[in-house]
Design an enzyme around this catalytic site. Structure first.
Site: not given
Ligand SMILES: *[C@@H]1O[C@H](CO)[C@@H](O)[C@H](O)[C@H]1NC(C)=O
Ligand SMILES: *[C@@H]1O[C@H](CO)[C@@H](O)[C@H](O)[C@H]1NC(C)=O
Ligand SMILES: *[C@@H]1O[C@H](CO)[C@@H](O)[C@H](O)[C@H]1NC(C)=O
Length: 410
Positions: A108, A111, A113, A115, A153, A300, A303
């Site tokens: 992605d 963003s 981060n 996780w 989100y 992106d 997406t």
């Protein structure tokens, strides 16, 4: 708390597509065989159907060709291969800890981060049941940090913002054959049972600028550079559009680019605001309808579709003759037999044109054709998702804040 919406929102769109297709598949089945006594879960049905379609699409794929091609990568760069799911989700596998625990993360660029689901999230919490999860107790290189982590989100759905929570941990992360030491990431222990967790992801890998990282955690690509593992501040992305493909879905190249994957030369454009991979697009034009003049756009991956500002979607839908213009779920269908007649959409970046043909911007699943354009409440950016990134190879320079684009070779 910062509300970030773009990627999950589109995963939700994708799952809405699944639901629409599932509905149609069910309807067809009812016509064929009357009422089904013991129906499989609807999503399984459609997934199987899509898998079959994808396998059909893949019949001509010559995997050996890709493997034996001469190495045109920049020296010192490495490839993380991608898994493609329905041309709408792209994953890579990261190895967490020692010995490495392999987890599938959605890539992605919207963003910043990293996780993953945590083994501390019990099976009784629905989204964590039967999932692959990171288990820190099984890793010799784990270091506890425990700072709380929250990420939200936004979404178009009635549910409103989707909040995930957990805590921070540190461990080695193996990425494309590089071993990143002391990477901080989040272990997620709490998540609502929303559609996106029905997706195949065990986590998300953010490739955006550190300025948008929650809790100011250093993103993995920055650590790759800081630890001297890559000597160029560039990564690049190549997406295959051949449908579901676990081994040959595309490439995320770390530390450079691969001139064998694009034609001509790269067009460079500066990042206009370093958070997302954002730049100023010269124009966008669909059959004489110009809806962007020096507008702000982002690349992106994460997406699935192309998200246009709300006020221009109606006109685009008219030009494409969508069958359900009042759909409230953001998924617009077009008549499959009209695809050949639909105009190109032409994006201009710097002074170069980047057209998409209708075969690029319409997703076809059997007899259902989904327009590649949608919008989101409150969004004014032009979000170029995987519909665009499948046609164009892109490079991302995190230090010089430069984006490069060229037609992808397929
Ligand atoms: C994708 O599919 C097309 C047509 O089926 C084929 O020509 C092409 O080689 C495939 N590409 C890859 C990289 O598998
Ligand atoms: C990057 O590092 C690799 C491996 O050490 C080396 O072969 C390559 O020449 C380097 N490239 C640049 C641009 O410094
Ligand atoms: C995590 O790993 C430890 C050590 O290998 C093991 O004892 C434990 O059962 C694992 N926990 C889960 C939830 O899998």
């Amino acid at each position: 708390m910062r509300v970030r919406w773009n990627h999950f929102k589109l995963l939700l769109f994708w799952l809405t597509v699944l639901a629409v297709l599932a509905f149609e598949a069910e309807a067809r089945k009812r016509v064929r065989i009357g009422l089904h006594k013991n129906p499989e879960p609807i999503e399984e049905n459609i997934k199987n159907e899509l898998k079959t379609l994808s396998i059909k699409h893949n019949l001509n794929v010559d995997d050996t060709k890709a493997k034996t091609k001469t190495d045109t990568k920049v020296p010192g760069s490495k490839v993380a291969t991608l898994e493609n799911l329905y041309n709408t989700e792209y994953y890579t596998t990261l190895g967490f800890g020692n010995p490495p625990q392999d987890l599938k993360v959605l890539i992605d660029t919207g963003s910043a981060n990293l996780w993953v689901l945590s083994s501390k999230c019990p099976d009784s919490v629905a989204p964590c049941a039967n999932r692959i999860k990171y288990n820190s107790s099984a890793s010799t290189t784990y270091r506890a940090i425990n700072t709380a982590f929250n990420i939200a989100y936004g979404s178009n759905s009635e549910e409103g913002p989707i909040a995930l929570s957990g805590f921070q941990s540190q461990d080695t992360v193996n990425f494309a054959g590089y071993s990143i030491k002391n990477q901080i990431f989040a272990e997620i222990t709490n998540a609502p049972e929303t559609a996106f967790l029905k997706s195949q992801l065990d986590g998300i890998l953010g490739l955006g600028f550190a300025s948008i990282a929650i809790n100011s955690i250093t993103p993995p690509f920055y650590n790759l550079m800081a630890q001297g593992l890559v000597n160029r501040s560039v990564f690049s992305i190549y997406l295959n559009r051949n449908g579901t493909n676990a081994i040959n879905g595309g490439e995320l190249i770390l530390g450079g680019s691969d001139s064998g994957l694009y034609s001509g030369c790269l067009t460079y454009v500066p990042v206009s605001s370093a958070g997302y991979w954002q730049f100023t697009m010269t124009s966008a034009n669909l059959n004489g309808f110009q809806f962007c003049e020096n507008c702000e756009a982002i690349l992106d991956v994460g997406t699935s579709l192309i998200v246009v500002p709300e006020q221009v979607l109606d006109t685009i839908n008219q030009i494409l003759g969508v069958l359900n213009p009042t759909a409230s779920n953001g998924v617009f269908l077009v008549d499959c037999s009209s695809i050949g007649d639909l105009p190109d959409i032409v994006f201009t970046v710097a002074r170069r044109k980047f057209p998409l043909k209708s075969s690029d911007y319409v997703l076809r699943y059997g007899n259902t054709c989904v327009s590649g354009f949608t919008s989101m409440n409150g969004n004014s950016l032009l979000i170029l998702g995987e519909i665009f990134l499948g046609a164009y190879y892109t490079t991302y320079d995190i230090v010089y804040k430069l984006i490069g684009l060229a037609p992808a070779i397929h």
